[in-house]
Write an enzyme that holds these catalytic residues in place. Structure first.
Site, short mmCIF file in Angstrom:
data_model
loop_
_atom_site.label_atom_id
_atom_site.label_comp_id
_atom_site.label_asym_id
_atom_site.label_seq_id
_atom_site.Cartn_x
_atom_site.Cartn_y
_atom_site.Cartn_z
N ASP A 146 0.80 -1.36 0.03
CA ASP A 146 -0.13 0.08 -0.05
C ASP A 146 1.01 1.25 0.31
O ASP A 146 2.00 1.25 0.59
CB ASP A 146 -1.00 -0.12 1.20
CG ASP A 146 -2.07 0.91 1.18
OD1 ASP A 146 -2.19 1.58 0.12
OD2 ASP A 146 -2.49 1.40 2.34
N GLY A 200 -0.15 5.16 -4.48
CA GLY A 200 -0.71 6.56 -4.64
C GLY A 200 -0.13 7.98 -4.10
O GLY A 200 0.23 8.76 -4.63
N TRP A 202 2.89 7.87 -2.68
CA TRP A 202 4.28 8.14 -3.02
C TRP A 202 4.21 8.98 -4.09
O TRP A 202 5.17 9.88 -4.21
CB TRP A 202 4.81 6.64 -3.36
CG TRP A 202 6.23 6.89 -3.59
CD1 TRP A 202 7.24 6.50 -2.72
CD2 TRP A 202 6.70 6.81 -4.89
NE1 TRP A 202 8.40 6.74 -3.77
CE2 TRP A 202 8.02 6.81 -4.79
CE3 TRP A 202 6.07 6.89 -6.36
CZ2 TRP A 202 9.02 6.91 -6.01
CZ3 TRP A 202 6.99 7.20 -7.22
CH2 TRP A 202 8.29 6.94 -7.26
N ASN A 216 -10.57 -2.64 -5.58
CA ASN A 216 -9.79 -1.62 -6.19
C ASN A 216 -10.26 -1.60 -7.84
O ASN A 216 -9.83 -0.69 -8.47
CB ASN A 216 -8.16 -2.54 -6.65
CG ASN A 216 -7.62 -2.16 -5.10
OD1 ASN A 216 -6.41 -2.87 -4.97
ND2 ASN A 216 -8.02 -1.31 -4.37
N ARG A 269 2.21 -4.90 6.00
CA ARG A 269 1.47 -3.92 5.41
C ARG A 269 2.14 -2.62 5.46
O ARG A 269 2.51 -2.09 6.46
CB ARG A 269 0.18 -3.62 5.97
CG ARG A 269 -0.78 -2.50 5.07
CD ARG A 269 -2.20 -2.28 5.54
NE ARG A 269 -2.87 -1.54 4.66
CZ ARG A 269 -4.09 -1.51 4.07
NH1 ARG A 269 -4.91 -2.49 4.68
NH2 ARG A 269 -4.54 -0.80 3.21
N SER A 278 -8.10 -5.11 5.08
CA SER A 278 -8.63 -5.10 3.84
C SER A 278 -8.92 -6.12 3.06
O SER A 278 -8.44 -6.18 1.73
CB SER A 278 -7.47 -3.90 2.97
OG SER A 278 -7.42 -2.72 3.61
C1 FPP Z 1 -2.30 0.06 -3.13
O1 FPP Z 1 -1.77 1.45 -3.17
C2 FPP Z 1 -1.57 -0.69 -4.09
C3 FPP Z 1 -2.18 -1.09 -5.40
C4 FPP Z 1 -3.85 -0.95 -5.68
C5 FPP Z 1 -1.51 -1.79 -6.36
C6 FPP Z 1 -0.30 -2.57 -6.05
C7 FPP Z 1 0.53 -2.80 -7.11
C8 FPP Z 1 1.78 -2.95 -7.62
C9 FPP Z 1 2.72 -2.73 -6.29
C10 FPP Z 1 2.32 -3.33 -8.72
C11 FPP Z 1 2.02 -4.70 -9.01
C12 FPP Z 1 2.33 -5.30 -10.36
C13 FPP Z 1 2.16 -6.62 -10.55
C14 FPP Z 1 2.55 -6.83 -12.19
C15 FPP Z 1 1.69 -7.59 -9.68
P1 FPP Z 1 -2.70 2.84 -3.30
O2 FPP Z 1 -2.76 3.00 -4.79
O3 FPP Z 1 -4.13 2.25 -2.59
O4 FPP Z 1 -1.82 3.72 -2.63
P2 FPP Z 1 -2.57 4.91 -1.66
O5 FPP Z 1 -3.14 4.36 -0.54
O6 FPP Z 1 -1.29 6.01 -1.24
O7 FPP Z 1 -3.48 5.63 -2.64
#
Ligand code: FPP
Length: 221
Positions: free
Chosen positions: A11, A14, A16, A59, A169, A177
């Site tokens: 997590d 976004g 980052w 998601n 996490r 989650s």
């Molecule tokens: C949550 O962070 C992360 C995700 C929904 C996607 C995770 C995916 C990857 C690390 C790449 C995966 C790639 C492959 C090929 C398996 P968020 O977007 O919810 O972050 P935030 O909470 O800061 O908004």
């Protein structure tokens, strides 16, 4: 004690990106790069199973542009990484609501799993369009169809992954989650505020070290 099965909720991609005034897709790409390195590292550290939460069922309701950016990463992952995993003796298994994925991504999964099926060093489970509650319900339905009354032990055989030892996490939230709810019954939980793209191999080692110091009693004294 070493953690045989480590699961990671990746997590913070976004946030980052937001911190760097970049689009969320750039955060996912940075997370993707981090994930590839972490995968190599975890198996080198003796982890036998690594389960990564790459996309939850929920998601899929994010804006189309973001979901498509993640799909592009999946499209890149299977053809480029399956041969590398095979070389390293790592078996790849994909879990989750695969019917919810686009047809072309779904079609990449069986050949990648077959290519790596002989791997004996460890298993990488990739959770895509995954829901822990969904997994429990469909396992229960399969057991019912087979006319089987299950116990806690036999029910595990209907699930996709073995019991989790250490659940990490990143990103600072303190919740599961809908990830591996049954399998994490006795998992040690490790939360860090670091966003996933900043979670280094050294940070992973720190989590393993903390795990090795925990006193796992499984409800006993
Ligand atoms: C949550 O962070 C992360 C995700 C929904 C996607 C995770 C995916 C990857 C690390 C790449 C995966 C790639 C492959 C090929 C398996 P968020 O977007 O919810 O972050 P935030 O909470 O800061 O908004």
């Amino acid at each position: 004690m070493t953690a045989e099965h480590v699961a990671i909720i990746m997590d913070g991609n976004g946030r980052w990106a937001k911190k760097r005034l970049l689009p969320r897709s750039a955060g996912h790409r940075a997370g993707f790069r981090r994930m590839l390195s972490l995968c190599e590292h975890a198996f080198e550290r003796g982890v036998r199973c690594l389960t990564l939460y790459a996309l939850s069922e929920e998601n899929l309701s994010r804006p189309k542009e973001e979901v498509e950016a993640l799909f592009s990463l999946f499209r890149e992952f299977f053809p480029t990484q399956a041969p590398k995993l095979k070389e390293r003796g790592i078996k790849l298994r994909v879990i989750g609501g695969l019917a919810l994925l686009p047809e072309d991504i779904r079609a990449m999964i069986p050949p990648s799993e077959e290519l790596t099926a002989g791997g004996t060093r460890g298993t990488l489970y990739l959770a895509l369009a995954y829901s822990g509650r969904g997994e429990i319900v469909s396992a229960a339905n399969r057991a019912v169809k087979e006319g089987k009354e299950v116990t806690r032990e036999t029910f595990s055989s209907f699930l996709s992954v073995p019991p989790v030892d250490l659940l990490i996490r990143t990103g600072g939230e303190l919740r599961l989650s809908d990830f591996l709810l049954y399998e994490s019954a006795y998992a040690e939980l490790y939360f860090t505020k670091k966003f996933f793209p900043d979670f280094t191999n050294g940070d992973f080692d720190k989590a393993l070290k903390e795990f090795s110091l925990r006193d796992r009693r499984f409800g006993r004294i």
